[in-house]
Design an enzyme around this catalytic site. Structure first.
Site, mmCIF file in Angstrom:
data_model
loop_
_atom_site.group_PDB
_atom_site.id
_atom_site.type_symbol
_atom_site.label_atom_id
_atom_site.label_comp_id
_atom_site.label_asym_id
_atom_site.label_seq_id
_atom_site.Cartn_x
_atom_site.Cartn_y
_atom_site.Cartn_z
ATOM 1 N N GLY A 173 0.838 -1.194 0.000
ATOM 2 C CA GLY A 173 0.000 0.000 0.000
ATOM 3 C C GLY A 173 0.873 1.244 0.000
ATOM 4 N N ARG B 106 -1.975 -10.944 -0.058
ATOM 5 C CA ARG B 106 -3.124 -11.815 -0.337
ATOM 6 C C ARG B 106 -3.572 -11.492 -1.767
ATOM 7 N NH1 ARG B 106 -7.367 -8.304 3.338
ATOM 8 N NH2 ARG B 106 -7.089 -6.369 2.181
ATOM 9 N N SER C 263 -3.742 -5.009 -4.625
ATOM 10 C CA SER C 263 -2.307 -4.706 -4.537
ATOM 11 C C SER C 263 -1.458 -5.744 -5.258
ATOM 12 C CB SER C 263 -1.861 -4.651 -3.081
ATOM 13 O OG SER C 263 -2.540 -3.662 -2.387
ATOM 14 N N HIS D 169 6.014 1.181 12.118
ATOM 15 C CA HIS D 169 5.273 1.781 13.237
ATOM 16 C C HIS D 169 5.279 0.733 14.354
ATOM 17 C CE1 HIS D 169 2.412 4.003 15.547
ATOM 18 N NE2 HIS D 169 1.353 3.302 15.216
ATOM 19 N N GLU E 18 -0.994 12.178 15.418
ATOM 20 C CA GLU E 18 -2.083 12.035 14.442
ATOM 21 C C GLU E 18 -3.451 12.322 15.064
ATOM 22 O OE1 GLU E 18 -0.866 8.193 13.146
ATOM 23 O OE2 GLU E 18 -2.239 7.088 14.438
ATOM 24 N N GLU F 250 -11.145 29.468 2.635
ATOM 25 C CA GLU F 250 -10.518 30.067 3.819
ATOM 26 C C GLU F 250 -10.039 29.030 4.819
ATOM 27 O OE1 GLU F 250 -9.267 32.777 4.751
ATOM 28 O OE2 GLU F 250 -9.896 33.647 2.854
ATOM 29 N N GLU G 39 -6.549 26.988 1.919
ATOM 30 C CA GLU G 39 -5.376 27.821 2.239
ATOM 31 C C GLU G 39 -4.505 27.222 3.335
ATOM 32 O OE1 GLU G 39 -5.285 32.068 2.524
ATOM 33 O OE2 GLU G 39 -7.167 32.250 1.437
#
Ligand SMILES: NC(=O)C1=CN([C@@H]2O[C@H](COP(=O)(O)OP(=O)(O)OC[C@H]3O[C@@H](n4cnc5c(N)ncnc54)[C@H](OP(=O)(O)O)[C@@H]3O)[C@@H](O)[C@H]2O)C=CC1
Ligand SMILES: CC[C@](O)(C(C)=O)C(=O)O
Ligand SMILES: [Mg+2]
Ligand SMILES: [Mg+2]
Length: 329
Positions: free
Chosen positions: A26, A48, A52, A107, A194, A226, A230
């Protein structure tokens, strides 16, 4: 001070002649597999049957089932979604681990929260690019690399760190710099970042700003520009030179507003709540909730995903982005 490693500290030869299995293709998987291959390393992909698999084959990789890839590999980098890793490891990787094989992660969730317990003697190492996977690939092809983290949880062979540095070099991270850390520190800070700032905090800030303007009668399209569009421009400036560069670039009017209003929006109360969020990460409450949510079929997660996708901000944003040819590109 943290310890940083660069190209000069890494010896890619440590990985020459070894087979690296990237499990999952991924966001991180495709990037790390392609960078390692371009660095001259022998990479196979474990998956699997699914979307992917076809993608990895189209990209020229030898693709095997996870158990077959694990049985062939000297280094196994597990780049499956965190919530799938424990089951796949126990059923397909653990029974096929070769003597002296190393387990790698980007991770620390499953190791730190003990969803994966590696046998003694196996190196358990983390190389975590501090960037989404598509940047890991893009920056490497521009002859640089994204910064990364390196941690050794278990040094089964006495050479785990050397192996980790060689891998970090192979994906380009030592070109930018790699910070030494621990699985615990990476896991807890990544989850906190996160939840409180990058994803949870930023999304709710954007939504609250958008809703305030729309409820006051302003056009949703203007509110979108806004409060969401931005934001990237402002964050790019922060990324380049911190808050000072951003404040240098904006008008003095905006800078005055920043100083006089910012702390009314993110208050002491907000910081108190951030501390509670951090405690819930540290004491395992968040991990337990996420594991249970997955075990029970992700009902709340799925419902919330749908509700969020129907928010007016998302509907208006989709229409506006259709009109912005440079974004599609
Ligand atoms: N996203 C990011 O940029 C970052 C991610 N990380 C970490 O990297 C790791 C990977 O995350 P990410 O790249 O986002 O993952 P993705 O969700 O993007 O990719 C998951 C991959 O795993 C495959 N997969 C899922 N379930 C299985 C299974 N049961 N058996 C075999 N293959 C399976 C998927 O294939 P299929 O097409 O078949 O579904 C897909 O190729 C995680 O530990 C994450 O925390 C770290 C830093 C940043
Ligand atoms: C910020 C989200 C992240 O932690 C990341 C891209 O680093 C993730 O888990 O995807
Ligand atoms: Mg992260
Ligand atoms: Mg994360």
């Amino acid at each position: 001070m943290v310890t940083m490693y660069y190209e000069k500290d890494a010896n890619q030869a440590v990985l020459q002649g070894k087979t690296i299995a990237i499990i999952g293709y991924g966001s991180q998987g495709h990037a790390q597999a392609q960078n390692l291959r371009d660095s001259g390393m022998n990479v196979i992909v474990g998956l699997r049957q699914g979307r992917s698999w076809q993608q990895a084959e189209n990209d020229g990789f030898e693709v095997l089932t996870v158990d077959q890839a694990a049985a062939r590999a000297d280094v196994i980098m597990i780049l499956l979604p965190d919530e799938q890793q424990g089951k796949v490891y126990n059923e397909q990787i653990a029974p096929n681990l070769k003597e002296g094989a190393a387990l790698f992660f980007s991770h620390g969730f499953n190791i730190h929260f003990q969803q994966i317990v590696a046998p003694e003697g196996v190196d358990v190492v983390m190389v975590a690019p501090k960037s989404p996977g598509h940047m890991v690939r893009r920056v490497y092809t521009e002859n640089f690399g994204v910064p990364g983290l390196l941690a050794v949880y278990q040094d089964g062979t006495g050479k785990a760190k050397e192996l980790g540095l060689a891998y970090a070099s192979g994906i380009g991270c030592t070109r930018a710099g790699v910070i030494e850390t621990t699985f615990r520190e990476e896991t807890e800070t990544d989850l906190f970042g996160e939840q409180a700032v990058l994803c949870g905090g930023a999304s709710e800030l954007v939504k609250a700003g958008f809703e305030t303007l729309v409820e006051a009668g302003y056009a949703p399209e203007i509110a979108y520009f806004e409060c969401l569009h931005e934001l990237k421009l402002i964050v790019d400036l922060m990324y380049e030179g911190g808050l000072a560069t951003m404040r240098h670039s904006i008008s003095d009017t905006a800078e005055f507003g920043d100083y006089s209003v910012g702390q009314r929006i993110v208050t002491e109360e907000t910081k108190k709540e951030m501390k509670k969020v951090l405690t819930e990460i540290q004491n395992g409450t968040f991990a337990k909730n996420w594991i249970i949510e997955n075990q029970s079929g992700r009902a709340a997660f799925g419902a919330r995903r749908r509700i969020e996708s129907e928010h007016q901000l998302e509907v208006v944003g989709k229409q506006l982005r259709e009109m912005m040819a440079w974004i599609k590109k």
